[in-house]
Design an enzyme around this catalytic site. Structure first.
Site: not given
Length: 349
Positions: A57-58
């Protein structure tokens, strides 16, 4: 060391999804995100104990780094009360699942490196998608080894179909299954997966319960500008429901649900959407299912104000309300795939 494997019990009615804090074109300051996680986990009325993270997530493990900072700044006793569900096992460069022993080991060891060993939450790990090149039962077996060693506490599944779930439960107890569910994405009900998981009484972690922000008052009230305000680089532009012609068609059921929320239930559209999922959770005699398994929606929200908007106005829905909502959607069917035609084959594997 413990080799006794049990399901991790997940307390509460909700979880909290953290993807929007770090996997976005313009993430907010870490301090604000930490403040938001503290707010949602300690709120006296709707505080949640389930936090949903993603290794990917990122960039550069930014989601895990954020959560590490939150844990270090939080009350250690409160940390122990949390359950953390973490998706991993993807090749970060291609976002393709890699269920090999080597990659699962690399992923789990990376994930736990960000979690302090003392006063730590319960950790549930899941490979984010099914890797068709490795037998799924083997992948679950690799994860199981880390539960047996006491490095993680439980196993979850993500974007799986009945066949994969059946393989997994032969290998180890499954704490929960993460699947998309919302008023606008009811495929898991229609394809029999809800019935199967209810038979097994395996809880469902319902991601995108607001259909990535479509099921909100703001969308209806600003429908003319909703799509144009989404940043050009946002992944939503690749999804069917955010294509202008499909969005326009879906405004019909969306506005009817908005009217039902405000005029009948005196609440917001987002609260109706979440209340609907909570009503399904544990519901008896629902579409041929004797008793629906537990369903925990995991809405996000980057600020305390947004959290209060999403979590704060839950209403009790009656069986008649359920029928009325179903009728609205029957007469005004939702258009578009969950993702898009190209990605459809990667879902419910």
């Amino acid at each position: 060391m413990s080799n006794q494997i049990e399901k991790v019990e997940i307390p509460g009615k909700f979880g909290y999804g953290t993807m929007s804090l770090t996997w976005t074109s313009n993430p907010q300051a870490e301090e604000k995100s930490i403040e938001t996680i503290k707010f949602i986990t300690s709120h006296p009325e709707f505080g949640v104990k389930l936090i949903n993270l993603g290794e990917f997530y990122g960039p550069n493990d930014s989601n895990l780094k954020l959560f590490e900072k939150f844990l270090k700044s939080n009350d250690p006793n409160l940390n122990e009360s949390l359950v953390v569900s973490i998706k991993g096992g993807l090749d970060v460069s291609t976002l393709r699942p890699d269920g090999s022993k080597e990659n699962i080991s690399k992923s789990i060891e990376n994930v736990v490196s960000y979690i302090p060993k003392e006063n730590r939450p319960k950790l549930i790990y899941e490979i984010a998608r099914v890797d068709k090149t490795v037998p799924y039962e083997d992948t679950i077996g690799y994860i199981k080894e880390y539960v047996e060693k006491g490095i993680i506490d439980g196993i979850s599944l993500s974007e799986v179909g009945k066949e994969s779930i059946a393989k997994a439960i032969k290998v180890a107890p499954i704490s929960c299954v993460e699947l998309e569910l919302s008023l606008f994405s009811q495929e898991l009900i229609d394809n029999g997966l809800l019935a199967y998981l209810s038979e097994q009484q395996i809880p469902i972690i319902a991601y995108s319960p607001l259909c990535r922000g479509i099921l909100t008052d703001s969308t209806v009230e600003n429908s003319d500008t909703f799509l144009t305000k989404i940043p050009e680089t946002d992944f939503k532009h690749h999804l069917d429901k955010f294509k202008p012609e499909i969005f326009k068609q879906n405004l019909i059921p969306l506005k009817k649900l908005y009217d039902f929320a405000h005029n009948v239930k005196n609440t917001s559209l987002e609260s109706l959407a979440l209340s609907w999922i909570l009503k399904l959770s544990g519901q008896k005699n629902f579409r041929g299912i004797e008793k629906v398994t537990r369903i925990l929606p995991i809405p996000s929200g980057s600020t305390p104000k947004r959290i209060e908007s999403n979590f704060g106005n839950i209403v009790e829905l009656t069986d008649e309300d359920l029928d009325e909502i179903e009728q609205i959607l029957k007469e005004n069917p939702v258009k578009g795939f969950r993702y898009n035609e190209q990605l459809e084959g990667t879902l419910f594997q």
